[in-house]
Write an enzyme that holds these catalytic residues in place. Structure first.
Site, PDB file in Angstrom:
ATOM      1  N   ALA A 189      -2.053 -15.911   4.990  1.00 45.95           N
ATOM      2  CA  ALA A 189      -2.539 -16.044   3.605  1.00 45.95           C
ATOM      3  C   ALA A 189      -1.876 -17.208   2.879  1.00 45.95           C
ATOM      4  O   ALA A 189      -2.542 -17.961   2.156  1.00 45.95           O
ATOM      5  CB  ALA A 189      -2.275 -14.739   2.857  1.00 45.95           C
ATOM      6  N   HIS A 224      -1.581   1.599  -5.759  1.00 45.70           N
ATOM      7  CA  HIS A 224      -0.519   2.460  -5.211  1.00 45.70           C
ATOM      8  C   HIS A 224       0.715   2.463  -6.092  1.00 45.70           C
ATOM      9  O   HIS A 224       1.829   2.760  -5.638  1.00 45.70           O
ATOM     10  CB  HIS A 224      -0.175   2.022  -3.781  1.00 45.70           C
ATOM     11  CG  HIS A 224      -1.318   2.193  -2.840  1.00 45.70           C
ATOM     12  ND1 HIS A 224      -1.423   1.525  -1.643  1.00 45.70           N
ATOM     13  CD2 HIS A 224      -2.442   2.942  -2.926  1.00 45.70           C
ATOM     14  CE1 HIS A 224      -2.559   1.866  -1.039  1.00 45.70           C
ATOM     15  NE2 HIS A 224      -3.187   2.722  -1.785  1.00 45.70           N
ATOM     16  N   SER A 268      -4.865  -4.113   6.598  1.00 42.96           N
ATOM     17  CA  SER A 268      -5.482  -3.534   7.802  1.00 42.96           C
ATOM     18  C   SER A 268      -6.642  -2.625   7.422  1.00 42.96           C
ATOM     19  O   SER A 268      -7.410  -2.199   8.276  1.00 42.96           O
ATOM     20  CB  SER A 268      -4.429  -2.721   8.571  1.00 42.96           C
ATOM     21  OG  SER A 268      -3.920  -1.690   7.729  1.00 42.96           O
ATOM     22  N   ASP A 276       4.984  -4.313  -4.981  1.00 48.06           N
ATOM     23  CA  ASP A 276       6.110  -5.249  -5.132  1.00 48.06           C
ATOM     24  C   ASP A 276       6.070  -6.059  -6.431  1.00 48.06           C
ATOM     25  O   ASP A 276       7.028  -6.758  -6.742  1.00 48.06           O
ATOM     26  CB  ASP A 276       6.180  -6.191  -3.918  1.00 48.06           C
ATOM     27  CG  ASP A 276       4.864  -6.926  -3.645  1.00 48.06           C
ATOM     28  OD1 ASP A 276       4.530  -7.144  -2.461  1.00 48.06           O
ATOM     29  OD2 ASP A 276       4.163  -7.272  -4.628  1.00 48.06           O
ATOM     30  N   CYS A 323      19.789  13.209 -17.255  1.00 44.39           N
ATOM     31  CA  CYS A 323      19.909  14.653 -17.030  1.00 44.39           C
ATOM     32  C   CYS A 323      20.670  14.999 -15.751  1.00 44.39           C
ATOM     33  O   CYS A 323      20.922  16.170 -15.482  1.00 44.39           O
ATOM     34  CB  CYS A 323      18.518  15.294 -17.007  1.00 44.39           C
ATOM     35  SG  CYS A 323      17.612  14.976 -15.482  1.00 44.39           S
ATOM     36  N   CYS A 352      19.680  11.040 -11.976  1.00 44.03           N
ATOM     37  CA  CYS A 352      19.194  10.566 -13.266  1.00 44.03           C
ATOM     38  C   CYS A 352      20.390  10.347 -14.189  1.00 44.03           C
ATOM     39  O   CYS A 352      21.263  11.197 -14.295  1.00 44.03           O
ATOM     40  CB  CYS A 352      18.244  11.590 -13.882  1.00 44.03           C
ATOM     41  SG  CYS A 352      17.726  11.151 -15.536  1.00 44.03           S
ATOM     42  N   CYS A 368      13.307  15.025 -16.214  1.00 40.21           N
ATOM     43  CA  CYS A 368      13.288  14.772 -17.667  1.00 40.21           C
ATOM     44  C   CYS A 368      12.375  13.609 -18.060  1.00 40.21           C
ATOM     45  O   CYS A 368      12.217  13.326 -19.250  1.00 40.21           O
ATOM     46  CB  CYS A 368      14.712  14.519 -18.170  1.00 40.21           C
ATOM     47  SG  CYS A 368      15.382  12.919 -17.679  1.00 40.21           S
TER      48      CYS A 368
HETATM   49  N1  APR Z   1      -1.332 -13.436   6.217  1.00 44.21           N
HETATM   50  C1  APR Z   1      -2.471 -12.693   6.377  1.00 44.21           C
HETATM   51  N2  APR Z   1      -2.471 -11.448   6.946  1.00 44.21           N
HETATM   52  C2  APR Z   1      -1.296 -10.971   7.366  1.00 44.21           C
HETATM   53  C3  APR Z   1      -0.083 -11.700   7.250  1.00 44.21           C
HETATM   54  C4  APR Z   1      -0.145 -12.992   6.647  1.00 44.21           C
HETATM   55  N3  APR Z   1       0.938 -13.742   6.499  1.00 44.21           N
HETATM   56  N4  APR Z   1       0.925 -10.952   7.769  1.00 44.21           N
HETATM   57  C5  APR Z   1       0.360  -9.784   8.188  1.00 44.21           C
HETATM   58  N5  APR Z   1      -0.967  -9.802   7.950  1.00 44.21           N
HETATM   59  C6  APR Z   1      -1.943  -8.727   8.175  1.00 44.21           C
HETATM   60  C7  APR Z   1      -1.610  -7.814   9.344  1.00 44.21           C
HETATM   61  O1  APR Z   1      -2.169  -8.305  10.531  1.00 44.21           O
HETATM   62  C8  APR Z   1      -2.265  -6.504   8.931  1.00 44.21           C
HETATM   63  O2  APR Z   1      -3.616  -6.450   9.360  1.00 44.21           O
HETATM   64  O3  APR Z   1      -1.875  -7.891   7.040  1.00 44.21           O
HETATM   65  C9  APR Z   1      -2.233  -6.559   7.407  1.00 44.21           C
HETATM   66  C10 APR Z   1      -1.231  -5.603   6.761  1.00 44.21           C
HETATM   67  O4  APR Z   1      -1.647  -4.308   7.069  1.00 44.21           O
HETATM   68  P1  APR Z   1      -0.710  -3.054   6.741  1.00 44.21           P
HETATM   69  O5  APR Z   1       0.658  -3.331   7.204  1.00 44.21           O
HETATM   70  O6  APR Z   1      -1.404  -1.864   7.270  1.00 44.21           O
HETATM   71  O7  APR Z   1      -0.646  -3.044   5.148  1.00 44.21           O
HETATM   72  P2  APR Z   1      -1.722  -2.531   4.096  1.00 44.21           P
HETATM   73  O8  APR Z   1      -3.106  -2.691   4.602  1.00 44.21           O
HETATM   74  O9  APR Z   1      -1.397  -3.137   2.806  1.00 44.21           O
HETATM   75  O10 APR Z   1      -1.375  -0.953   4.055  1.00 44.21           O
HETATM   76  C11 APR Z   1      -2.064  -0.136   3.177  1.00 44.21           C
HETATM   77  O11 APR Z   1      -0.659   1.720   3.672  1.00 44.21           O
HETATM   78  O12 APR Z   1       1.401   2.487   4.202  1.00 44.21           O
HETATM   79  C12 APR Z   1       0.494   2.402   3.196  1.00 44.21           C
HETATM   80  O13 APR Z   1       0.894   2.466   0.880  1.00 44.21           O
HETATM   81  C13 APR Z   1       1.011   1.647   1.989  1.00 44.21           C
HETATM   82  O14 APR Z   1      -0.207   0.133   0.549  1.00 44.21           O
HETATM   83  C14 APR Z   1       0.057   0.460   1.877  1.00 44.21           C
HETATM   84  C15 APR Z   1      -1.168   0.932   2.614  1.00 44.21           C
END
Ligand code: APR
Length: 269
Positions: free
Chosen positions: A253, A136, A211, A121, A171, A168, A147
């Site tokens: 966070a 990522h 996660s 993001d 092209c 695109c 292209c």
């Molecule tokens: N503050 C702290 N933790 C949070 C908050 C918050 N406000 N909101 C959600 N979480 C926690 C959730 O509980 C979860 O454990 O953030 C974690 C997000 O986990 P995912 O949704 O699995 O995201 P992420 O770990 O970034 O995924 C990894 O997976 O799908 C692919 O490419 C994608 O980069 C991504 C990768």
């Protein structure tokens, strides 16, 4: 045998109470000089961008195989862009939140040298963080696979109202792909090597909002711990590496990190 169960008990005590976890985390960061943060979707949740796996997460609404694999994108680019038409505006309008700014404050104070992110993001850079490693890729740019023309995502987003999939503008090709790493695609080698190097040299690894189920990103904190770094985890649900951490803070966070940063920078922990 006795020693290790005592330190486990000590860690467990810190894990449960976020107040003391905040002090402990600030202590560790206050004396860090090669701190590294690894962030995931959770740090951007309070900016209005849904996570992937938590409640209301993207993969609870859409099948990642259909939406985010390179194989399916090449077979049918619209399968990605139809979801992007719905989700895109919220992501493009998102602003950094206090969690992002807290990492900037830690970096400006010399406690963090880099932020390694799984997020595409661009909010760390928008907040002012330097040396961001995007494992990522970035969702802010789109590339034509025919292209090589690159465009800002925001411009392509506007075309989705009348063109699906978007074409695109040079092209006319129909494989306009966001410069993110889709499942099944090779990771950006330079970013992975740099992330592993920073983790191996880190004195403190701060994991925020992930996660930790997607590799090789999820391995980065383990590289740091194996090389002697202290580990801090800030997440609102348990993660697979909590047991390796000196401090685990169960919280949001955007609420926890500003407190940790303030104490680490102003009170020396
Ligand atoms: N503050 C702290 N933790 C949070 C908050 C918050 N406000 N909101 C959600 N979480 C926690 C959730 O509980 C979860 O454990 O953030 C974690 C997000 O986990 P995912 O949704 O699995 O995201 P992420 O770990 O970034 O995924 C990894 O997976 O799908 C692919 O490419 C994608 O980069 C991504 C990768």
């Amino acid at each position: 045998m006795a020693r290790s169960s005592c330190s486990r008990r000590r860690r467990r005590a810190t894990r449960l109470s976020s107040a003391s976890g905040i002090d402990e985390a600030a202590d560790l960061l206050a004396s860090a000089s090669r701190g590294v943060a690894l962030t995931g979707a959770g740090i951007s949740a309070e900016s209005g961008i849904p996570t992937f796996r938590g409640p209301g997460g993207l993969w609870t609404q859409y099948d990642p195989v259909k939406v985010a694999t390179i194989e399916n994108f090449m077979a049918d680019p619209a399968s990605y862009w139809e979801v992007a038409r719905e989700r895109g505006p919220a992501v493009l309008a998102a602003e950094p939140n206090p969690g992002h700014y807290a990492l900037v404050a830690l970096q400006n104070a010399g406690r963090l040298v880099s932020v390694i992110t799984q997020n595409t993001d661009g909010l760390h850079q928008a907040a002012g963080t330097e040396n961001v490693i995007e494992l990522h890729g970035s969702g802010r740019t789109v590339e034509c696979l025919d292209c090589g023309t690159r465009e800002a995502r925001a411009d392509v987003q506007l075309r989705l109202e009348f063109q699906m999939p978007p074409r695109c503008r040079i092209c006319g090709g129909k494989f306009l792909k966001p410069t993110v790493v889709m499942f099944g695609e090779a990771m950006p080698e330079g970013a992975v090597i740099e992330a592993r190097r920073l983790a191996a040299e880190a004195d403190v690894m701060l994991v925020v909002g992930s996660s930790l189920v997607v590799y090789p990103a999820a391995e980065i904190p383990i590289v740091a711990v194996r090389n002697g770094a202290s580990l801090i985890v800030v997440n609102d649900e348990p993660t697979p590496i909590d047991r390796l951490a000196q401090v685990v803070i169960r919280g949001r966070a955007g609420e926890v990190l500003p407190e940790v940063a303030y104490k680490a920078v102003n009170e020396g922990g």
